[in-house]
Design an enzyme around this catalytic site. Structure first.
Site, PDB file in Angstrom:
ATOM      1  N   GLU A 182      39.526  16.008 120.711  1.00  0.00           N
ATOM      2  CA  GLU A 182      40.732  16.153 121.467  1.00  0.00           C
ATOM      3  C   GLU A 182      40.601  16.948 122.711  1.00  0.00           C
ATOM      4  O   GLU A 182      41.189  18.036 122.977  1.00  0.00           O
ATOM      5  CB  GLU A 182      41.858  16.745 120.258  1.00  0.00           C
ATOM      6  N   GLU A 375      40.906  10.139 113.445  1.00  0.00           N
ATOM      7  CA  GLU A 375      41.650  10.838 112.796  1.00  0.00           C
ATOM      8  C   GLU A 375      43.111   9.918 112.455  1.00  0.00           C
ATOM      9  O   GLU A 375      43.639   9.746 113.554  1.00  0.00           O
ATOM     10  CB  GLU A 375      42.081  12.340 113.385  1.00  0.00           C
TER      11      GLU A 375
END
Ligand code: BG6
Length: 478
Positions: A182, A375
């Protein structure tokens, strides 16, 4: 001929991160990492944002990463359970301070290297392909203290040494690598994302974008090195994904949603297209953000773009240009407006399977590269029944609907999707809150928010369900 299936080689699996599952925070000569000084409780957010400096641990706070779920000592049994579910891949991250305890050490820590080597061997034993995030919210504290972490260009060298060491050592065991988890998190939670802390009066935006530049260069150089060491490696970037909807069809709202998305796409635009987008250059000019760049930087970025785009997706986002529309709810990392059309998890994250199809299409249209959902999942409170079993139908329903959305995106929209690794396939520490009770796993871990529990593992109902999903390559979803 029209098909309605997942591709044959689709990579089903699960995802974790070192800081949220390993524990053993001083074992095997590991150095202290940023995540080790992030406490649970009310100081957690200010520390993660970089506004409250905590450079070391104290007696008053509880630090969930120190033991986490003790994966460091139990990985063999845990991977065996992943094997039983039929995982084709397992996403894990490297703890940088296990390999280079201070970050600037000249020689790598052999114990740390052996740990991951054994972990990879264990995966391969069950036919599980490791998917490795090189850094997932993880910087050796020594680098934070001595050079201010990613503020400094020197980090590029330190990161390069880490990558070269990993690529050489594991070149025959690992094929899929993600450079930064991220990467867009750096803008929202700069300490957890990049080890940044701030002093009052500093130009925080400039510091964050300078650090971002260093990470982008580091990521491109790692990609270059990876290809030299093993041309079969596949290198991906990783984004906290989720499309931002406009609250109404008012053009102002639509424009706001576009600019919101660009804040996060910015990183991937550079990693995937190989140059700074014009909207970012203009934004830097407007906001007096002056970045130090070296002569070769543009060339480095241009020549070393990623092979695939990976992302996390939990919930969609909503925005409005009207300041009076301000009923918020939480989302992955930053809050978002409440969307009246969606239900939300117990933590307020809004459940939106169609949003996953929308995000998949938005990313594929923009980059035209294979995607990987690394995810996704539902953080929920699980209640054990009298036999110690969890009937997590809510989790199954969440995952089922998201898998259906993936299937439609592949078969009706033509999106290239490489695989799916739901988050926290075994219960682990929550990144945002530091809690244990926010659980995502197919495997229950007996531990509570205060750190009490036996750490025993048990299979939830979703364990058996996911096993069927994988065995049928996504055909049996009920
Ligand atoms: C992502 C992170 O932001 O979301 C993970 O990459 C994190 O580290 C996951 O755990 C879920 O968030 P949370 O706060 O529920 O743990």
């Amino acid at each position: 001929m029209y098909s309605n299936k997942f591709p044959e080689n689709f990579l089903w699996g699960g995802a974790t991160a070192a800081n949220q599952c390993e524990g053993g925070y001083k074992d095997g000569n590991k150095g202290l990492s940023t995540v080790d000084v992030i406490p649970s409780g009310e100081d957690r957010f200010p520390v993660m944002k970089g506004n409250l400096k905590m450079m070391t641990c104290d007696e008053e706070h509880y630090y969930p990463s120190h033991e986490a779920i003790d994966f460091y000592h139990r990985y063999k049994d845990d991977i065996k359970l992943f094997g039983e579910m039929g995982f084709k891949t397992f996403r894990l991250s490297i703890s940088w301070a296990r390999i280079f305890p201070n970050g600037d050490d000249e020689v790598a820590n052999e114990e740390g290297l052996m740990f991951y080597e054994s972990l990879f061997d264990e995966c391969l034993k069950y036919g599980i392909e490791p998917l490795v995030t090189i850094t997932h919210f993880d910087v050796p504290m020594h680098l934070v203290e001595t050079i201010g972490s990613w503020r400094s260009r020197k980090m590029v060298e330190h990161y390069e040494r880490l990558c070269t060491t990993l690529f050489n050592r594991y070149k025959d065991k690992v094929k899929y690598w993600l450079t930064f988890n991220e990467i867009d998190m750096l803008l929202h939670l700069p300490f957890i994302g990049a080890g940044l802390t701030f002093d009052e009066g500093e130009n925080e935006e400039e510091i964050k974008y300078q650090a971002a530049h260093h990470q982008l260069i580091a990521s491109a150089k790692a990609t270059e090195t990876a290809r030299e060491i093993n041309p079969n490696f596949r290198i991906g970037c990783m984004l906290a994904g989720a499309s931002t909807y406009a609250n109404t069809c008012a053009p102002e709202d639509v424009w706001k949603s576009i600019t919101r998305d660009r804040e996060n796409y910015f990183f991937i635009d550079v990693q995937s297209r190989g140059e700074y987008p014009n909207y970012a250059k203009k934004m830097f000019e407007r906001n007096n953000i002056n970045l130090n760049m070296e002569d070769k930087d543009e060339e480095i970025l241009r020549n070393n773009t990623v092979d695939f785009i990976s992302f996390s997706y939990y919930a969609s986002r909503l925005t409005s240009a009207d300041p009076n529309v301000n009923t918020k709810t939480s989302g992955n990392v930053f809050p978002t407006l409440r969307n009246p059309y969606l239900k939300a998890s117990e933590w307020g994250w809004q459940i939106d399977p169609l949003g996953l199809r929308i995000t998949l299409n938005a990313l594929y249209d923009r980059y035209q590269k294979p995607l990987f959902i690394v995810e996704n999942g539902l953080g929920a409170v699980d209640i054990l029944d009298k036999d110690g079993y969890v009937e997590d139908d809510y989790r199954i329903e969440y995952l089922r609907e998201h898998i259906k959305a993936m299937k439609v995106a592949i078969n009706e929209d033509g999106v290239e999707l490489m695989g799916y690794t739901p988050w926290g396939c075994i219960d682990l520490v929550s990144a945002s809150t530091g809690e244990m009770k926010k659980r995502y796993g197919f495997i229950y871990v007996d531990k509570d928010n205060e750190g009490k529990g036996t750490l025993a593992r048990s299979k939830k109902k979703s364990f058996y369900w996911y096993k069927k999903v994988i065995a049928s390559n996504g055909e049996e979803l009920d």
